[in-house]
Design a protein around this motif. Structure first.
Motif, short mmCIF file in Angstrom:
data_model
loop_
_atom_site.label_atom_id
_atom_site.label_comp_id
_atom_site.label_asym_id
_atom_site.label_seq_id
_atom_site.Cartn_x
_atom_site.Cartn_y
_atom_site.Cartn_z
N GLN A 134 38.92 55.85 40.95
CA GLN A 134 40.00 55.50 40.02
C GLN A 134 41.25 55.06 40.77
O GLN A 134 41.92 54.09 40.37
N ILE A 135 41.57 55.78 41.87
CA ILE A 135 42.76 55.41 42.66
C ILE A 135 42.59 54.01 43.24
O ILE A 135 43.48 53.16 43.14
N TYR A 136 41.43 53.79 43.86
CA TYR A 136 41.19 52.49 44.47
C TYR A 136 41.12 51.37 43.43
O TYR A 136 41.58 50.25 43.67
N LYS A 137 40.55 51.68 42.26
CA LYS A 137 40.49 50.67 41.21
C LYS A 137 41.89 50.30 40.73
O LYS A 137 42.17 49.13 40.46
N SER A 138 42.78 51.33 40.65
CA SER A 138 44.16 51.05 40.24
C SER A 138 44.84 50.15 41.27
O SER A 138 45.56 49.20 40.92
N GLN A 139 44.61 50.46 42.57
CA GLN A 139 45.18 49.62 43.62
C GLN A 139 44.61 48.20 43.57
O GLN A 139 45.34 47.22 43.73
N LEU A 140 43.31 48.13 43.32
CA LEU A 140 42.68 46.82 43.23
C LEU A 140 43.20 46.03 42.03
O LEU A 140 43.35 44.80 42.10
N GLU A 141 43.47 46.74 40.92
CA GLU A 141 44.01 46.06 39.74
C GLU A 141 45.37 45.47 40.04
O GLU A 141 45.68 44.34 39.62
N CYS A 142 46.22 46.25 40.77
CA CYS A 142 47.54 45.73 41.16
C CYS A 142 47.38 44.49 42.05
O CYS A 142 48.07 43.48 41.87
N SER A 143 46.46 44.61 43.03
CA SER A 143 46.22 43.47 43.91
C SER A 143 45.66 42.28 43.13
O SER A 143 46.03 41.13 43.38
N LEU A 144 44.81 42.61 42.14
CA LEU A 144 44.22 41.55 41.32
C LEU A 144 45.28 40.83 40.52
O LEU A 144 45.29 39.60 40.44
N ASP A 145 46.19 41.62 39.89
CA ASP A 145 47.28 41.01 39.11
C ASP A 145 48.14 40.12 40.00
O ASP A 145 48.55 39.02 39.60
N SER A 146 48.43 40.63 41.22
CA SER A 146 49.26 39.85 42.15
C SER A 146 48.56 38.55 42.53
O SER A 146 49.18 37.48 42.58
N LYS A 151 47.67 32.79 42.20
CA LYS A 151 46.75 31.70 41.86
C LYS A 151 47.38 30.78 40.84
O LYS A 151 47.30 29.54 40.95
N SER A 152 48.06 31.37 39.81
CA SER A 152 48.72 30.57 38.79
C SER A 152 49.80 29.69 39.39
O SER A 152 49.92 28.50 39.05
N ALA A 153 50.60 30.28 40.33
CA ALA A 153 51.66 29.51 40.97
C ALA A 153 51.08 28.38 41.83
O ALA A 153 51.58 27.25 41.81
N LEU A 155 48.15 26.93 41.39
CA LEU A 155 47.58 25.94 40.49
C LEU A 155 48.66 25.01 39.95
O LEU A 155 48.44 23.80 39.79
N GLU A 156 49.84 25.60 39.65
CA GLU A 156 50.96 24.78 39.16
C GLU A 156 51.42 23.80 40.24
O GLU A 156 51.70 22.63 39.97
N LEU A 157 51.52 24.31 41.50
CA LEU A 157 51.87 23.43 42.61
C LEU A 157 50.85 22.32 42.79
O LEU A 157 51.20 21.16 43.03
N GLU A 158 49.58 22.69 42.67
CA GLU A 158 48.51 21.71 42.80
C GLU A 158 48.64 20.63 41.73
O GLU A 158 48.51 19.43 42.01
N LEU A 159 48.94 21.05 40.48
CA LEU A 159 49.09 20.11 39.38
C LEU A 159 50.26 19.16 39.63
O LEU A 159 50.15 17.95 39.42
N ASN A 160 51.39 19.73 40.13
CA ASN A 160 52.57 18.91 40.42
C ASN A 160 52.26 17.88 41.50
O ASN A 160 52.66 16.72 41.40
N GLN A 161 51.56 18.32 42.55
CA GLN A 161 51.21 17.41 43.63
C GLN A 161 50.29 16.30 43.14
O GLN A 161 50.44 15.13 43.51
N LYS A 162 49.33 16.64 42.28
CA LYS A 162 48.42 15.63 41.74
C LYS A 162 49.19 14.63 40.88
O LYS A 162 48.89 13.42 40.92
N GLN A 163 50.17 15.13 40.10
CA GLN A 163 50.98 14.23 39.28
C GLN A 163 51.80 13.28 40.16
O GLN A 163 51.90 12.08 39.87
N LYS A 164 52.38 13.82 41.25
CA LYS A 164 53.15 12.98 42.16
C LYS A 164 52.27 11.92 42.81
O LYS A 164 52.66 10.76 42.94
#
Length: 246
Positions: A134-146, A151-153, A155-164
């Protein structure tokens, strides 16, 4: 009902030592060891000497007998859905062969209850595997959220670069079209100017050459007249008859 240990023992008795699977058409050698007919046949085909794969006893002839009792045992084991190659899901302590019921936080590994009381793990901190998971899963969830945020940021950079890149390529294609069009116009203008200059040159040439060619014709006519007179004078000079000459 047969215990798990008895079932396991039954399973081991029905396993061929060559293919490590349930016997298929088992045969018994003179040394009383059993094998699948196909297994022992293939084993002997690879060797020049007929010997038992278990005890290495050698035989002058390739003789064996069908073991019907063992065939029945293998069939019963197969019907019980016993897997001779399967392993138990639960892991056990290599040192004490006991189930791993604790997690040593100090050494970061699973241990059994006997290991916990040993000198090796004295004063160490322990938790149950469930708590640690449970402890490790909680830590992994935090790492996963991060990681999801990163990844979202990205992907946004990738989209901006493709648009440019798309914008730059679109601008470049537009400029290329304009450059080609302008040079086509310039080429047409230069071609027309070239033709006009050549026409003017031909007209100027004719204008200049016309009086010169007229003078040349007059000179040539005068020259012809002089040559005719010279010819007559030469004929007279060559005359030897004085009366004719006079």
């Amino acid at each position: 009902m047969a215990s798990r240990r008895q079932v396991k023992s039954l399973s081991e008795e029905a396993i061929c030592p060559i293919c490590l699977d349930f016997f298929v058409d088992p045969v018994i050698l003179e040394c009383e060891h059993n094998f699948c007919r196909s297994c022992i046949t293939q084993s002997w085909e690879k060797k020049e000497i007929n010997s038992c794969p278990e005890c290495r006893e050698e035989f002058p002839e390739r003789n064996f007998r069908v073991n019907r009792t063992l065939a029945n045992l293998a069939e019963k084991s197969r019907k019980l859905n016993l897997d001779p190659k399967a392993k138990e899901n639960k892991r056990h302590c290599e040192k004490h062969q006991k189930e791993l019921k604790l997690f040593c936080e100090t050494d970061k590994k699973l241990i059994c209850l006997i290991c916990r009381d040993s000198r090796e793990h004295k004063s160490h901190n322990f938790r149950t595997p469930e708590e640690v998971v449970q402890i490790y899963k909680s830590q992994l969830e935090c790492s996963l959220d991060s990681l999801i945020e990163k990844k979202s940021a990205v992907l946004e950079l990738e989209l901006n670069q493709k648009q440019k890149i798309s914008e730059v390529r679109e601008q470049a294609n537009g400029l290329q079209t304009n450059i080609t069009s302008e040079f086509t116009k310039m080429h047409q203008i230069l071609t027309e100017k070239e033709q006009r200059l050549l026409r003017d040159l031909r007209e100027e040439e004719e204008r200049i050459l016309e009086p010169i060619e007229k003078n040349l014709r007059e000179i040539q006519e005068n020259l012809n007249s002089i040559e005719e007179k010279l010819l007559k004078l030469q004929e007279q000079m060559e005359q030897t008859d004085e009366q004719i000459f006079l």
